[in-house]
Enzyme design. Structure first.
Site, mmCIF file in Angstrom:
data_model
loop_
_atom_site.group_PDB
_atom_site.id
_atom_site.type_symbol
_atom_site.label_atom_id
_atom_site.label_comp_id
_atom_site.label_asym_id
_atom_site.label_seq_id
_atom_site.Cartn_x
_atom_site.Cartn_y
_atom_site.Cartn_z
ATOM 1 N N CYS A 1 0.801 -1.123 0.062
ATOM 2 C CA CYS A 1 0.021 -0.012 -0.065
ATOM 3 C C CYS A 1 0.814 1.270 -0.090
ATOM 4 O O CYS A 1 1.321 1.603 -1.177
ATOM 5 C CB CYS A 1 -1.190 0.135 1.363
ATOM 6 S SG CYS A 1 -2.308 0.902 0.955
ATOM 7 N N HIS B 1 -3.507 -5.717 2.483
ATOM 8 C CA HIS B 1 -3.022 -5.933 3.850
ATOM 9 C C HIS B 1 -3.611 -7.197 4.255
ATOM 10 O O HIS B 1 -4.140 -8.002 3.512
ATOM 11 C CB HIS B 1 -3.745 -4.706 4.713
ATOM 12 C CG HIS B 1 -3.122 -3.374 4.343
ATOM 13 N ND1 HIS B 1 -1.943 -3.099 4.711
ATOM 14 C CD2 HIS B 1 -3.765 -2.406 3.736
ATOM 15 C CE1 HIS B 1 -1.709 -1.630 4.558
ATOM 16 N NE2 HIS B 1 -3.123 -1.192 3.578
HETATM 17 N N1 GLN Z 1 -2.322 6.805 2.372
HETATM 18 C C1 GLN Z 1 -2.123 5.912 1.373
HETATM 19 C C2 GLN Z 1 -3.551 5.879 0.654
HETATM 20 O O1 GLN Z 1 -4.675 6.142 1.552
HETATM 21 C C3 GLN Z 1 -1.992 4.421 1.517
HETATM 22 C C4 GLN Z 1 -2.732 4.178 2.858
HETATM 23 C C5 GLN Z 1 -2.293 2.442 3.152
HETATM 24 O O2 GLN Z 1 -0.932 2.200 3.373
HETATM 25 N N2 GLN Z 1 -3.300 1.612 3.452
HETATM 26 O O3 GLN Z 1 -3.775 5.458 -0.330
#
Ligand code: GLN
Length: 241
Positions: free
Chosen positions: A94, A193
């Site tokens: 992510c 995740h």
């Molecule tokens: N801040 C980034 C987004 O919202 C990554 C979020 C995350 O790592 N879950 O796309």
């Protein structure tokens, strides 16, 4: 018999370790140790010099933590590019995945530079993509990958960078082109995740084999009893929430 060792670098765990992404480190460590492969884990914190590792991991994070990580990571763009060309294995989840690309453009904030290991770019969208993901990949068998996504970033692939998988359930990179994640050489990024590797043991082994092949020119891994892991994998297939 020489005991094989893999050096695993966990990049900026204090900033980028959202939704238990450290479970990926645990999965790699245990699946190596269960085969008698030693694993040296280095937590690479802001300010630490990044030196050679066989596998690098960087987790997810909110926009704020990504700013700190992005600025520090820039200092090692050239070194990590060399590591990529020397076939070190990288896994970014992510927010960490987004920083493997050319840039991440958050909402109402300055564009964050990435280290361009992957030919991708990310722009924060107006909708948050939240939910379970099932995707089909060509890199492992069974060819399914499962996980949980929570991002507003829309990631687009270019050039020789290929998708990690094709979305069956969920949004993936951008909710438009059905791609999920990205791969170039041994660099992998994903929005999954969960954490990702414990529920995708076949992909964890794939990464370990790539690292062993690169370091020792052989990648034999004894089979493990993965009934529990694949029970969890199967239960997640097709789930939306
Ligand atoms: N801040 C980034 C987004 O919202 C990554 C979020 C995350 O790592 N879950 O796309």
């Amino acid at each position: 018999m020489v005991t094989k060792t893999l050096k695993l670098g966990h990049i900026y765990p204090r900033q980028l370790n959202l939704y238990g992404d450290i479970g990926n480190i645990t999965a790699l460590k245990k699946r190596c140790e269960w085969r008698g492969i030693e694993v040296e884990i280095d937590n690479i914190n802001l300010g630490d010099k990044i030196e050679h590792h066989d596998i690098y991991f960087i987790g997810g994070g909110q926009d704020r933590q990504q700013v700190e990580a992005a600025l520090e990571l820039q200092k090692y763009k050239e070194f990590l590019t060399e590591e990529m060309h020397n076939n070190s294995v990288f896994l970014g989840i992510c927010g960490g995945y987004q920083l493997f690309g050319e840039y991440y453009q958050p909402h109402n904030a300055d564009r964050l530079p990435g280290i361009s290991l992957l030919d991708v770019y990310t722009i924060a969208g107006n909708k948050r993509f939240i939910g379970n993901v099932t995707a089909k990949t060509e890199f492992v068998s069974p060819n399914t990958l499962v996980g949980f996504e929570n991002h507003s970033g829309l990631t687009y692939l270019r050039g020789e960078t290929k998708p990690l998988a094709i979305v069956i359930t969920g949004y993936g990179n951008n909710g438009e082109d059905k791609t999920e994640g990205a791969r170039f050489k041994n660099v992998f990024g994903t929005y999954l995740h969960g954490s990702f590797l414990p529920k995708n043991p076949h992909f964890a082994d794939y990464l370990i084999k790539l690292a062993l092949e690169n370091k020792y020119n052989e990648a034999e891994l004894a089979p493990l009893d993965d009934k529990l892991e694949f029970d969890a994998h199967s239960k997640a297939i097709g789930r939306k929430y």
